[in-house]
Design a protein around this motif. Structure first.
Motif, PDB file in Angstrom:
ATOM      1  N   VAL A  52       0.867  -1.178   0.000  1.00 32.04           N
ATOM      2  CA  VAL A  52       0.000   0.000   0.000  1.00 32.04           C
ATOM      3  C   VAL A  52       0.906   1.233   0.000  1.00 32.04           C
ATOM      4  O   VAL A  52       2.006   1.204   0.567  1.00 32.04           O
ATOM      5  CB  VAL A  52      -0.916   0.043   1.253  1.00 32.04           C
ATOM      6  N   SER A  53       0.444   2.310  -0.620  1.00 27.56           N
ATOM      7  CA  SER A  53       1.186   3.570  -0.550  1.00 27.56           C
ATOM      8  C   SER A  53       0.959   4.223   0.808  1.00 27.56           C
ATOM      9  O   SER A  53      -0.163   4.218   1.321  1.00 27.56           O
ATOM     10  CB  SER A  53       0.721   4.528  -1.647  1.00 27.56           C
ATOM     11  N   LYS A  86       3.472  -0.986 -16.147  1.00 32.18           N
ATOM     12  CA  LYS A  86       4.300  -1.418 -15.011  1.00 32.18           C
ATOM     13  C   LYS A  86       3.482  -2.239 -14.023  1.00 32.18           C
ATOM     14  O   LYS A  86       3.978  -3.210 -13.445  1.00 32.18           O
ATOM     15  CB  LYS A  86       4.918  -0.207 -14.301  1.00 32.18           C
ATOM     16  N   LEU A  87       2.234  -1.844 -13.834  1.00 30.09           N
ATOM     17  CA  LEU A  87       1.377  -2.589 -12.900  1.00 30.09           C
ATOM     18  C   LEU A  87       1.145  -4.009 -13.423  1.00 30.09           C
ATOM     19  O   LEU A  87       1.182  -4.983 -12.672  1.00 30.09           O
ATOM     20  CB  LEU A  87       0.047  -1.857 -12.708  1.00 30.09           C
ATOM     21  N   PHE A 121      -2.636  -2.872  -3.203  1.00 31.63           N
ATOM     22  CA  PHE A 121      -3.759  -1.926  -3.266  1.00 31.63           C
ATOM     23  C   PHE A 121      -3.157  -0.599  -3.683  1.00 31.63           C
ATOM     24  O   PHE A 121      -2.413   0.002  -2.927  1.00 31.63           O
ATOM     25  CB  PHE A 121      -4.440  -1.791  -1.892  1.00 31.63           C
ATOM     26  N   VAL A 122      -3.463  -0.179  -4.916  1.00 35.70           N
ATOM     27  CA  VAL A 122      -2.728   0.945  -5.475  1.00 35.70           C
ATOM     28  C   VAL A 122      -3.661   2.140  -5.708  1.00 35.70           C
ATOM     29  O   VAL A 122      -4.685   2.022  -6.377  1.00 35.70           O
ATOM     30  CB  VAL A 122      -1.956   0.493  -6.740  1.00 35.70           C
ATOM     31  N   THR A 123      -3.286   3.267  -5.103  1.00 37.75           N
ATOM     32  CA  THR A 123      -4.089   4.497  -5.189  1.00 37.75           C
ATOM     33  C   THR A 123      -3.601   5.359  -6.348  1.00 37.75           C
ATOM     34  O   THR A 123      -2.401   5.524  -6.531  1.00 37.75           O
ATOM     35  CB  THR A 123      -3.937   5.300  -3.879  1.00 37.75           C
ATOM     36  N   HIS A 124      -4.553   5.892  -7.119  1.00 34.52           N
ATOM     37  CA  HIS A 124      -4.204   6.852  -8.165  1.00 34.52           C
ATOM     38  C   HIS A 124      -4.221   8.229  -7.522  1.00 34.52           C
ATOM     39  O   HIS A 124      -5.209   8.958  -7.602  1.00 34.52           O
ATOM     40  CB  HIS A 124      -5.205   6.804  -9.313  1.00 34.52           C
ATOM     41  N   VAL A 166      -4.557  -7.568  -7.397  1.00 36.08           N
ATOM     42  CA  VAL A 166      -4.449  -6.116  -7.564  1.00 36.08           C
ATOM     43  C   VAL A 166      -5.809  -5.446  -7.369  1.00 36.08           C
ATOM     44  O   VAL A 166      -6.790  -5.801  -8.035  1.00 36.08           O
ATOM     45  CB  VAL A 166      -3.923  -5.754  -8.973  1.00 36.08           C
ATOM     46  N   VAL A 167      -5.851  -4.481  -6.449  1.00 34.81           N
ATOM     47  CA  VAL A 167      -7.018  -3.599  -6.328  1.00 34.81           C
ATOM     48  C   VAL A 167      -6.551  -2.176  -6.592  1.00 34.81           C
ATOM     49  O   VAL A 167      -5.585  -1.720  -5.973  1.00 34.81           O
ATOM     50  CB  VAL A 167      -7.674  -3.687  -4.926  1.00 34.81           C
TER      51      VAL A 167
END
Ligand code: PLP
Length: 390
Positions: A76-77, A138-139, A125-128, A150-151
């Motif tokens: 997570v970021s 890349k993802l 869990f990747v936030t834009h 991946v979410v």
């Protein structure tokens, strides 16, 4: 003097009429508006399936439960709303924070290093962040290399795109989530959605929204209870197969959502116009540095500035207070999640997150919403330069 907040909804008469119409109809909840709203979300994003729920956080919770097994680690970021990593915890997962790129999104190169070093990391869990979609190529590489779940947290990025793929379309992700909080691109008051291209995940998400109950006879597990001796399904029958929730959204909210979706392209276009106007002023006058150069793919939920506060001769708190005295709201997006007391007490810290630390020291968000007039935009930048001591 009119107060300009950092974000605000745009509601017009057509939105009001749409809600009133539902109030006069037979269904206040679980009626046709929910499905029609879901249809408009899936048409817009390109994802095959959409499930509308009561909030973005509910969407994250359901997505996390659908994907994560207890004890699995999830990247997570640190620079996201707490709800992103909270969802990992709800599902019994363990958030692992990976540092960001200077432009605000999680750094995929650092993710690769962390994934190589720890095989217990099973998902991301990747936030834009701010609405700027993460690099989908890349993802995809990351997902394939490490077989990751991946979410994508697209709460900021509805209307954004990468390489022709709309945010929330799940080109790479197993699931994406959206939020319809009033500061987001379209609103339902409170609300959210899960999108996916997987029928299997979609069915799970749909069931978890309503108590884990299914009424699909092809899925029934206790067939002797479900069917009579002639093989006819019992008309009252349903099965609860998972521990779900009441995360339903109402038809009242979805009528507003449908009406708002019709205006989404216009909202995003105006946000991009405002971003360009801000960019031009800051490029000319300095001291305030946009988080990234103008990016036409970003949906610009937020406009984040990076500032060296020593150079402008005031603290961030002084800047916030003076702007407020002048009728302008600023915000910080976000206090890094590992620094929040709940996480700090679990032992999280910023030791391995230098870029996120630097970002947090220098960041603040200025007003960004489609109803801002050109005069509002000018008032924000004029006031910033008027109050700093240079
Ligand atoms: C707004 C937001 C959420 C949560 O959405 P709610 O609808 O407020 O529950 C989740 N993640 C991010 C990044 C958000 O900005």
């Amino acid at each position: 003097m009119k107060f300009i907040p950092y974000g605000k909804q745009s509601i017009d008469q057509s939105d009001i009429d749409a809600v009133v119409e539902v109030l006069k109809s037979d269904f206040l909840t679980t009626g046709p508006s929910v499905e029609n709203f879901e249809k408009s979300i899936s048409e817009y994003t390109g994802a095959i399936y959409a499930t509308a729920v009561s909030s973005g956080t509910a969407a994250l919770h359901i997505a996390a439960l659908t994907l994560i097994k207890p004890g699995e680690k999830v990247l997570v970021s640190p620079i996201t709303f707490a709800a992103t990593s909270n969802a990992v915890l709800y599902a019994g997962g363990i958030p692992v924070f990976a540092d960001i790129e200077p432009e605000g999104n999680i750094d995929f190169d650092i993710c690769v290093e962390m994934l190589r070093a720890d095989s217990a990391i099973r998902h991301i869990f990747v936030t834009h962040m701010t609405g700027r979609p993460v690099d989908q190529d890349k993802l995809r590489q990351l997902k394939e290399m490490f077989d990751l779940g991946v979410v994508e947290d697209c709460a900021h990025s509805l209307g954004g795109e990468f390489g022709g793929h709309m945010a929330g379309g799940c080109d790479v992700a197993d699931m994406s989530i959206l939020s319809f909080h009033p500061v987001k691109h379209v609103t339902t008051g409170e609300g959210g959605a899960v999108t996916t291209n997987s029928e299997r995940l979609h069915r799970k998400v749909q069931a978890l929204r309503t108590h884990g109950i299914t009424r699909d006879e092809s899925e029934y597990q206790f067939r002797n209870l479900a069917f009579d001796i002639n093989g006819n399904v019992n008309p009252w029958y349903y099965e609860m197969q998972d521990l779900g929730f009441n995360y339903r959204i109402t038809d009242i909210q979805c009528a507003l959502g449908i009406s708002q979706m019709k205006k989404l392209d216009g909202f995003v276009a105006r946000r991009r116009e405002i971003a360009q106007a801000y960019d031009a002023v800051f490029a000319k006058n300095g001291y305030f540095v946009p988080l990234y150069d103008y990016d036409r793919r970003s949906a610009y939920h937020l406009y984040v500035i990076q500032t060296n506060f020593d150079a402008v001769g005031m603290t961030r708190a002084e800047l916030f207070n003076k702007m407020r005295e002048n009728g302008i709201g600023l915000q910080v997006h976000y206090i890094p999640v590992p620094m929040l007391p709940y996480y700090a007490e679990k032992g999280y810290n910023m030791n391995d997150l230098p870029t996120a630390s630097k970002y947090y020291e220098r960041c603040f968000s200025i007003p960004m919403f489609p109803a801002m007039s050109d005069d509002d935009v000018r008032r924000v930048t004029d006031t910033l330069y008027k109050i700093i001591s240079i």
